[in-house]
Design an enzyme around this catalytic site. Structure first.
Site, mmCIF file in Angstrom:
data_model
loop_
_atom_site.group_PDB
_atom_site.id
_atom_site.type_symbol
_atom_site.label_atom_id
_atom_site.label_comp_id
_atom_site.label_asym_id
_atom_site.label_seq_id
_atom_site.Cartn_x
_atom_site.Cartn_y
_atom_site.Cartn_z
ATOM 1 N N SER A 28 -24.951 6.519 23.175
ATOM 2 C CA SER A 28 -25.111 7.391 21.142
ATOM 3 C C SER A 28 -25.943 6.303 20.596
ATOM 4 O O SER A 28 -26.138 7.074 19.078
ATOM 5 C CB SER A 28 -23.793 8.170 21.128
ATOM 6 O OG SER A 28 -23.965 9.522 21.553
ATOM 7 N N SER A 35 -21.485 12.473 16.216
ATOM 8 C CA SER A 35 -21.967 12.256 17.492
ATOM 9 C C SER A 35 -22.910 13.408 17.773
ATOM 10 O O SER A 35 -22.923 13.449 19.748
ATOM 11 C CB SER A 35 -21.777 10.993 18.300
ATOM 12 O OG SER A 35 -22.506 10.373 19.150
ATOM 13 N N LYS A 39 -21.943 2.946 14.660
ATOM 14 C CA LYS A 39 -22.048 3.871 15.053
ATOM 15 C C LYS A 39 -21.427 3.733 16.010
ATOM 16 O O LYS A 39 -21.893 2.581 16.903
ATOM 17 C CB LYS A 39 -23.757 4.359 16.133
ATOM 18 C CG LYS A 39 -24.050 5.792 16.752
ATOM 19 C CD LYS A 39 -23.810 6.653 16.098
ATOM 20 C CE LYS A 39 -24.005 8.359 17.089
ATOM 21 N NZ LYS A 39 -23.005 7.888 17.875
ATOM 22 N N LYS A 73 -28.622 7.197 18.154
ATOM 23 C CA LYS A 73 -28.793 8.207 17.271
ATOM 24 C C LYS A 73 -29.311 7.148 16.294
ATOM 25 O O LYS A 73 -29.819 7.664 15.257
ATOM 26 C CB LYS A 73 -27.618 9.190 17.207
ATOM 27 C CG LYS A 73 -27.710 10.411 18.344
ATOM 28 C CD LYS A 73 -26.286 10.683 18.460
ATOM 29 C CE LYS A 73 -25.957 11.786 19.302
ATOM 30 N NZ LYS A 73 -25.271 11.731 20.732
#
Length: 279
Positions: free
Chosen positions: A63, A123, A230, A66
């Site tokens: 992720s 997320s 993140k 992202k």
């Protein structure tokens, strides 16, 4: 003593990663035994590397992908091609994405600003797909924009195949990147003031408060000055984080890619930031 289920999954994941990346077998073995596949500590002001370990070794960002999705969207907003007040319509394709999600339903509409909170706090994979389809004719066209931007930033070890970072399906290729590339991406991202508004949020209501977004970043609220960015995890990619913190006007970026355990990832990120701040 035999390995437990978690250990066996990590070993299997490392083996699969090795097979998918020629020449990386010994590096992936180290990933299982060491705290991470690769790590970087960067000064956000000038991009100087304060620490690096296997910084250019390719792994799967999960992720962390992202972050590029967010960058592409925020740059479109800055160019005046979109507004944070725009409504994003949910298609059937977006509603069908699994994993971490906010359970979007076809026909729902949300402000772009709210969608970006869901993207970075929760997320949400379904949100990532909805954004891709909102900003491009197809998700493939959006991913092409992600890769074009990666090329402009000099992210030589990075290749995106998704907008969300989920594992590939049969016949698909995985997203790949390096700790160094993720740090460079993070540095570009923090230049946008709105980024830290999203990534510093620990909890926020969504869908008129019916659904609570909760951050996966354990450093928020527990590490002084941390306001992003993140985390990422899949069983094959391991546990990763791009963390940033600011103290006394100095911002640092720490990336830990491919840790075998969440606790190990968190400890390494803290250790790197402590190293930079002289804690």
């Amino acid at each position: 003593m035999s390995a437990g289920p978690t250990r066996r999954r990590m070993l299997a994941g490392a083996a699969a990663l090795a097979l998918s990346m020629p020449g990386a077998v010994r590096a992936v073995r180290r990933c299982v035994l060491d705290p991470c596949l690769g790590a970087v500590l960067m000064d956000a002001a000038d991009g100087a590397l304060l620490y690096e370990k296997r910084a250019r070794l390719r792994g799967r960002p999960a992720s962390l992908t992202k972050m590029m999705t967010l960058l592409v969207v925020l740059e479109a907003v800055r160019r005046g091609e979109a507004s944070l007040e725009d409504e994003v319509a949910v298609t059937a394709e977006a509603a069908g994405i699994g994993g971490s999600q906010v359970y979007l339903a076809e026909g729902e509409r949300f402000r772009l600003d709210d969608m970006l909170y869901a993207l970075m706090v929760k997320s949400a994979n379904d949100v990532a797909r909805a954004l891709a389809l909102h900003f491009a004719s197809t998700r493939e066209a959006f991913v092409a924009r992600m890769n074009a931007r990666a090329g402009e930033l000099g992210l030589a070890g990075t290749e995106f195949h998704t907008e969300h970072g989920l594992p590939p399906g049969r016949g698909q290729e995985p997203d790949v990147s390096t700790a160094l590339d993720m740090a460079r991406l993070a540095r570009e991202l923090v230049k946008h003031p709105d980024t830290l508004r999203y990534t510093s949020t620990e909890a926020r209501g969504f869908r008129n408060g019916e659904f609570m977004l909760r951050s996966h970043n354990p450093l928020l609220g527990s590490y002084e000055g941390c306001d992003g960015l993140k985390t990422g995890y899949t069983w094959i990619a391991g546990w990763s984080i791009a963390a940033t913190a600011e103290r006394d006007g100095r911002r640092l970026i720490a990336v830990v890619l491919g840790s075998p355990r969440r606790e190990t990832r968190n400890r390494e990120a803290r250790r790197l930031l402590d190293l930079g701040f002289g804690a």
